[in-house]
Design an enzyme around this catalytic site. Structure first.
Site, short mmCIF file in Angstrom:
data_model
loop_
_atom_site.label_atom_id
_atom_site.label_comp_id
_atom_site.label_asym_id
_atom_site.label_seq_id
_atom_site.Cartn_x
_atom_site.Cartn_y
_atom_site.Cartn_z
N ASP A 1 0.95 -1.07 -0.05
CA ASP A 1 -0.02 -0.05 -0.03
C ASP A 1 0.97 1.22 0.10
OD1 ASP A 1 -2.45 1.19 -0.10
OD2 ASP A 1 -2.40 1.47 2.15
N ASN B 1 1.70 7.04 3.16
CA ASN B 1 2.42 6.16 3.88
C ASN B 1 3.95 6.41 3.91
OD1 ASN B 1 0.50 4.55 5.17
ND2 ASN B 1 0.17 3.40 3.48
N ASP C 1 3.29 1.99 8.50
CA ASP C 1 2.21 1.22 8.02
C ASP C 1 2.56 -0.06 7.09
OD1 ASP C 1 -0.37 0.35 8.24
OD2 ASP C 1 -1.25 2.05 7.26
#
Length: 334
Positions: free
Chosen positions: A208, A213, A225
């Site tokens: 992701d 992030n 994360d």
């Protein structure tokens, strides 16, 4: 989950301020009562003030989402990245080396607070440096496989997603036929893209890697994360750094790949997966919102979801993505 949490309308209703303060105290950190909820919906993430000064970040994992083995694989991957001197905000270990804690039925981890700003993705040098950064992450990710984390597949990110939306009544009746036809046409094109890419390597990836992030500093990036880390193709961590069309898109990819290939070869055939992966994310995102709709935080944060306007826009977006799939991968002049 203990009886207190089980009796609530939603498991997170039991995560009261006293509960989370007690959890962090029990993990060995004296807190002073300062508490700030951070922008996180999948999990619950808080900044807590420490009695000795400074702050600590506590992440309470969504009950029932990941198994303990899957969370521990996430933590182990973080530890490997740190050992390779890759700047990752990794969970803190206590004196016994434990990074995953439990309190009142919740699993949680603690992190140092790190500052940073979003990366300037319109800057070629930034993209080049992020390419180098991701290659180093992928060198670690390729060293061994995940045993418990999920794999990125057309079935779980695409087929399961659109069927969940239809089967659970999220798509309005007047949109269902259009949505089903578009989703199935897209997934047919997605499979063609995967077939065109051929046998590409699957490795441990962030999963992701979007700008939210990435914490950018003058020294470069820190990543946060890894909650969505999984087994998938390397390009999944690259494509969310790009946008635009034509020469702009081509220039972005050339910068990223040039940086990437300083540390790791990039399989150019993975560019066939660019639009298929974008299509899967579109389907998966809508299904993610639907699967979390019983969590009161989601209707408050995403009031536009599941409205007639949302589904009108989704139909339009899926049509546009189908056209992008039909156009194929970007031409980088190779």
């Amino acid at each position: 989950m203990d009886s207190q949490a089980a009796d609530q309308a939603h498991p997170y209703d039991a995560l009261t301020p006293d509960t989370l303060l007690d959890a962090v105290e029990g993990a060995g950190f004296a807190v002073d009562g300062r508490l700030l909820a951070l922008n996180s919906y999948e999990n619950r993430v808080y900044q807590l003030g420490l009695a000795e000064g400074g702050f600590i970040i506590a992440k309470f994992y969504r009950p029932g989402r990941w198994s303990e083995a899957q969370i521990r694989e996430e933590h182990a991957f973080c530890a490997e990245l740190v050992a390779a001197e890759i700047p990752v905000v990794a969970p803190l270990a206590d004196e016994g080396g434990e990074t995953l804690h439990q309190h009142a039925g919740f699993r949680f981890a603690l992190f140092e607070r790190r500052g940073g700003r979003p990366p300037e993705l319109e800057d070629g040098e930034t993209l080049y440096r992020l390419g180098r950064f991701l290659a180093r992450i992928h060198n670690v990710g390729a060293a061994r496989p995940f045993d418990s984390r999920i794999r990125l597949e057309v079935s779980n990110f695409g087929e399961d997603a659109y069927r969940y939306l239809l089967d659970h009544g999220f798509v309005p009746p007047e949109h269902q036929a259009q949505y089903r036809d578009l989703a199935e046409s897209m997934l047919g094109a997605v499979r063609e893209g995967f077939a065109a890419a051929g046998e590409v390597a699957r490795l441990r990836i962030h999963g992701d890697f979007h700008p939210g992030n990435i914490l950018w500093t003058d020294e470069g990036a820190h990543i946060v994360d890894l909650d969505d880390c999984l087994t998938g193709p390397a390009v999944q961590d690259l494509w969310m750094l790009t946008g635009g069309e034509g020469k702009e898109l081509t220039g972005q990819w050339l910068e990223i790949i040039e940086g990437y290939e300083e540390f790791r070869d990039f399989n150019r055939r993975e560019l066939h997966l660019l639009e298929p992966l974008r299509a899967l994310r579109l389907l998966h995102y809508s299904a993610w919102l639907a699967r979390r709709w019983d969590d009161p935080a989601f209707p408050r944060a995403f009031p536009w979801f599941n409205t007639p306007t949302y589904w009108d826009e989704q139909i339009h977006t899926l049509r546009g993505q189908l056209l992008r799939l039909e156009q194929g991968p970007p031409d980088l002049g190779w």
